[in-house]
Design a protein around this motif. Sequence first.
Motif, PDB file in Angstrom:
ATOM      1  N   SER A 216       0.826  -1.202   0.000  1.00 25.46           N
ATOM      2  CA  SER A 216       0.000   0.000   0.000  1.00 25.46           C
ATOM      3  C   SER A 216       0.864   1.258   0.000  1.00 25.46           C
ATOM      4  O   SER A 216       0.603   2.204  -0.755  1.00 25.46           O
ATOM      5  CB  SER A 216      -0.922  -0.011   1.223  1.00 25.46           C
ATOM      6  N   LEU A 217       1.904   1.270   0.822  1.00 24.40           N
ATOM      7  CA  LEU A 217       2.789   2.438   0.873  1.00 24.40           C
ATOM      8  C   LEU A 217       3.564   2.588  -0.432  1.00 24.40           C
ATOM      9  O   LEU A 217       3.750   3.715  -0.927  1.00 24.40           O
ATOM     10  CB  LEU A 217       3.745   2.314   2.057  1.00 24.40           C
ATOM     11  N   LEU A 218       4.019   1.473  -0.994  1.00 22.73           N
ATOM     12  CA  LEU A 218       4.733   1.540  -2.272  1.00 22.73           C
ATOM     13  C   LEU A 218       3.820   2.080  -3.376  1.00 22.73           C
ATOM     14  O   LEU A 218       4.260   2.870  -4.222  1.00 22.73           O
ATOM     15  CB  LEU A 218       5.272   0.163  -2.652  1.00 22.73           C
ATOM     16  N   GLN A 219       2.560   1.641  -3.374  1.00 21.33           N
ATOM     17  CA  GLN A 219       1.614   2.148  -4.379  1.00 21.33           C
ATOM     18  C   GLN A 219       1.406   3.644  -4.215  1.00 21.33           C
ATOM     19  O   GLN A 219       1.320   4.380  -5.214  1.00 21.33           O
ATOM     20  CB  GLN A 219       0.292   1.406  -4.257  1.00 21.33           C
ATOM     21  N   ALA A 220       1.336   4.108  -2.956  1.00 22.26           N
ATOM     22  CA  ALA A 220       1.188   5.550  -2.716  1.00 22.26           C
ATOM     23  C   ALA A 220       2.408   6.308  -3.221  1.00 22.26           C
ATOM     24  O   ALA A 220       2.281   7.384  -3.825  1.00 22.26           O
ATOM     25  CB  ALA A 220       0.976   5.813  -1.224  1.00 22.26           C
ATOM     26  N   VAL A 221       3.590   5.753  -2.996  1.00 25.22           N
ATOM     27  CA  VAL A 221       4.817   6.401  -3.478  1.00 25.22           C
ATOM     28  C   VAL A 221       4.853   6.408  -5.001  1.00 25.22           C
ATOM     29  O   VAL A 221       5.192   7.420  -5.617  1.00 25.22           O
ATOM     30  CB  VAL A 221       6.057   5.691  -2.902  1.00 25.22           C
ATOM     31  N   GLU A 222       4.488   5.276  -5.619  1.00 25.89           N
ATOM     32  CA  GLU A 222       4.506   5.211  -7.090  1.00 25.89           C
ATOM     33  C   GLU A 222       3.537   6.232  -7.678  1.00 25.89           C
ATOM     34  O   GLU A 222       3.843   6.896  -8.675  1.00 25.89           O
ATOM     35  CB  GLU A 222       4.132   3.802  -7.559  1.00 25.89           C
ATOM     36  N   ALA A 223       2.347   6.362  -7.070  1.00 24.18           N
ATOM     37  CA  ALA A 223       1.381   7.351  -7.557  1.00 24.18           C
ATOM     38  C   ALA A 223       1.930   8.761  -7.396  1.00 24.18           C
ATOM     39  O   ALA A 223       1.755   9.616  -8.286  1.00 24.18           O
ATOM     40  CB  ALA A 223       0.063   7.204  -6.797  1.00 24.18           C
TER      41      ALA A 223
ATOM     42  N   LEU B 228      11.299  10.844  -3.261  1.00 18.42           N
ATOM     43  CA  LEU B 228      10.380   9.717  -3.405  1.00 18.42           C
ATOM     44  C   LEU B 228      11.121   8.448  -3.811  1.00 18.42           C
ATOM     45  O   LEU B 228      10.805   7.352  -3.346  1.00 18.42           O
ATOM     46  CB  LEU B 228       9.294  10.053  -4.430  1.00 18.42           C
ATOM     47  N   ALA B 229      12.111   8.603  -4.678  1.00 17.77           N
ATOM     48  CA  ALA B 229      12.906   7.438  -5.088  1.00 17.77           C
ATOM     49  C   ALA B 229      13.650   6.856  -3.898  1.00 17.77           C
ATOM     50  O   ALA B 229      13.766   5.630  -3.747  1.00 17.77           O
ATOM     51  CB  ALA B 229      13.885   7.842  -6.191  1.00 17.77           C
ATOM     52  N   GLU B 230      14.152   7.727  -3.022  1.00 19.59           N
ATOM     53  CA  GLU B 230      14.849   7.253  -1.827  1.00 19.59           C
ATOM     54  C   GLU B 230      13.890   6.556  -0.877  1.00 19.59           C
ATOM     55  O   GLU B 230      14.197   5.489  -0.325  1.00 19.59           O
ATOM     56  CB  GLU B 230      15.529   8.430  -1.126  1.00 19.59           C
ATOM     57  N   LEU B 231      12.694   7.127  -0.696  1.00 17.71           N
ATOM     58  CA  LEU B 231      11.698   6.491   0.168  1.00 17.71           C
ATOM     59  C   LEU B 231      11.269   5.141  -0.391  1.00 17.71           C
ATOM     60  O   LEU B 231      11.034   4.189   0.361  1.00 17.71           O
ATOM     61  CB  LEU B 231      10.478   7.406   0.321  1.00 17.71           C
ATOM     62  N   ARG B 232      11.186   5.040  -1.716  1.00 18.69           N
ATOM     63  CA  ARG B 232      10.831   3.760  -2.338  1.00 18.69           C
ATOM     64  C   ARG B 232      11.884   2.698  -2.027  1.00 18.69           C
ATOM     65  O   ARG B 232      11.559   1.553  -1.711  1.00 18.69           O
ATOM     66  CB  ARG B 232      10.682   3.941  -3.848  1.00 18.69           C
ATOM     67  N   VAL B 233      13.164   3.081  -2.073  1.00 12.59           N
ATOM     68  CA  VAL B 233      14.235   2.138  -1.749  1.00 12.59           C
ATOM     69  C   VAL B 233      14.114   1.683  -0.298  1.00 12.59           C
ATOM     70  O   VAL B 233      14.232   0.485   0.010  1.00 12.59           O
ATOM     71  CB  VAL B 233      15.615   2.780  -2.014  1.00 12.59           C
ATOM     72  N   HIS B 234      13.872   2.625   0.618  1.00 10.87           N
ATOM     73  CA  HIS B 234      13.743   2.251   2.032  1.00 10.87           C
ATOM     74  C   HIS B 234      12.553   1.321   2.243  1.00 10.87           C
ATOM     75  O   HIS B 234      12.638   0.373   3.043  1.00 10.87           O
ATOM     76  CB  HIS B 234      13.591   3.506   2.888  1.00 10.87           C
TER      77      HIS B 234
END
Length: 570
Positions: free
Chosen positions: A296-303, A404-410
């Motif tokens: 869910s969090l990854l989908q929010a980041v991708e959006a 956002l890219a950094e948060l996606r990695v984390h």
Amino acid sequence: MPPPASFDSVVLAAVAQELRALLPLRITRILQLGPLELALGIRAPGIRGLVLSADARWYRVHLVRELPDREEPGPLGQFLRARLVDARIVRVHQPPYERVLELEVEALDGSYQLVVELMGKHANLVVVREGLVLGCAKAIGPDRSRVRTVLPHTPYTPPPPDPRPHPGTLTPEALAQALRNTGGPLWRRVLAAVAGIGPLLSYELAFRSGDPEAPELPPDVPERLHAELAALHEGVRSGAFAPRLYRRDAEPVAYAPFPLTCMVGSEEIPASMSEAVDRVVSHRARANRFEAERRSLLQAVEAAVVRAQRALAEAEHSLTEAEGADRVRVAGELLLAYASQIPAGADHVTLPDSEGRPVEIALDPALDAIRNAQHLFRRYAKLRAARQALRRRISALQEEVERLAELRVHLEHARTPEDLLELREELVEAGVLSLHKRPRVRPRSEPRAFQVDGFQVLVGRSSRDNDHVTFRLAGPEDLWLHARGIPGAHVVLRTGGRTPPEEVIRKAAQIAAYFSAGRTSTAVEVDVTERRWVWKPKGARPGWVLYRNERTVRVRPALPEGRGGESVGE
């Protein structure tokens, strides 16, 4: 590799035996944990509840030491609360080798049967009285099943029995024929041939009789397998259960009603059947909830990335148009210079610029040359202001995409609920998520830590944790590492005043590459510098730093061999 443990009829028989030993049991509370899951409060030594679940992912029945602290009120729970609180469970019945458990409950107004049907996607919880269905977790009408309906105020029909022979009725000849009639590995042949046993128990029986993965059927295997099935049946008939919990890397991975020989490399722990089931299923449920939240969090980041990239493309397009501001200014200056030569009412004019090149200028015929020039100067001022604002917006959007890219990695590397909690808060701060309630106060999670040949390596779990690792935990002489040019965690190699060998630095660089966006690459460049050369610009976002005096090593992303050196977290 053995298949995962499943709640088959033999496991159910072991739980039923534990329940019978406690009868009669008074029901003190009834909680509905989900649409297909109930918890009955009971009182027994060391026991506070009985979980009944028809969830297709982890259908089960087992005792628990503590009642769950959650509830999702629903009609079945409300129905049972009105009738069965303070009632007593007086009888437990399981048809041989069937995944059906009948609990007979005596209430003030008479007797009820609470039937737990544990047939995978067809699992159900049914309340029966005098042969009629009073309530159920799933109503099954003729449109959903032509074989059997389960509807309130209709006669209750038990699930059809498994047509396959169970371990107590199989003859050696029938078993051999059934095994020959199916294909695939031996353990799958056993699963298809025998009723009542799940994949893990089928694998164990095949393991004891030969090679469970063997595609062919050796002549002597059916006889050995029949002997194992006979021993299993005698254990179930006599109630000689010896439940076991199996752990791997300190995590519960399997349960069984008897010791298993196929769980090579796993830690075997004697436990009650209920405790073993509860430990494994609870672990799976937590992992499932964790992965669901992470997705869910990854989908929010991708959006958010898509929105930011779209806004960035629009801003860059607008900037391209605004870059024509200087041409507008030049056109206005030319109109002033040649104002006396421009006829009134002209809708365009061509004038030479300072280098003699012709410049075509559109005019408003209702205005003279001076007023047309003034109009162009006003337009130039707006374009210039827009150009400056667009450059600032593009810079901000580029920084947002990087964050956002950094948060996606984390998020991709998160391993604990605490990791997700910290990252969720960062996503709220970044405007990716809305804050519906104040986050609970919690202690800071420890960074990941690895031991590498006598040196400690610390790894940030989030952007804020990156700052903590770099500026709070690292000393000025420690080495600081980060994947070059791509998002990733801050990594610190603590030197303790020593000079680490090059091989240790390379292993630390491999860890930095692993906890970066280049994790799946065959090679990643990693910058290495002393912590003293890393600084944070004033007002910079969490995790954003500048550094110098670095050198770059090229490594394959990897964790320390076996991951046995990890000392904190995960």
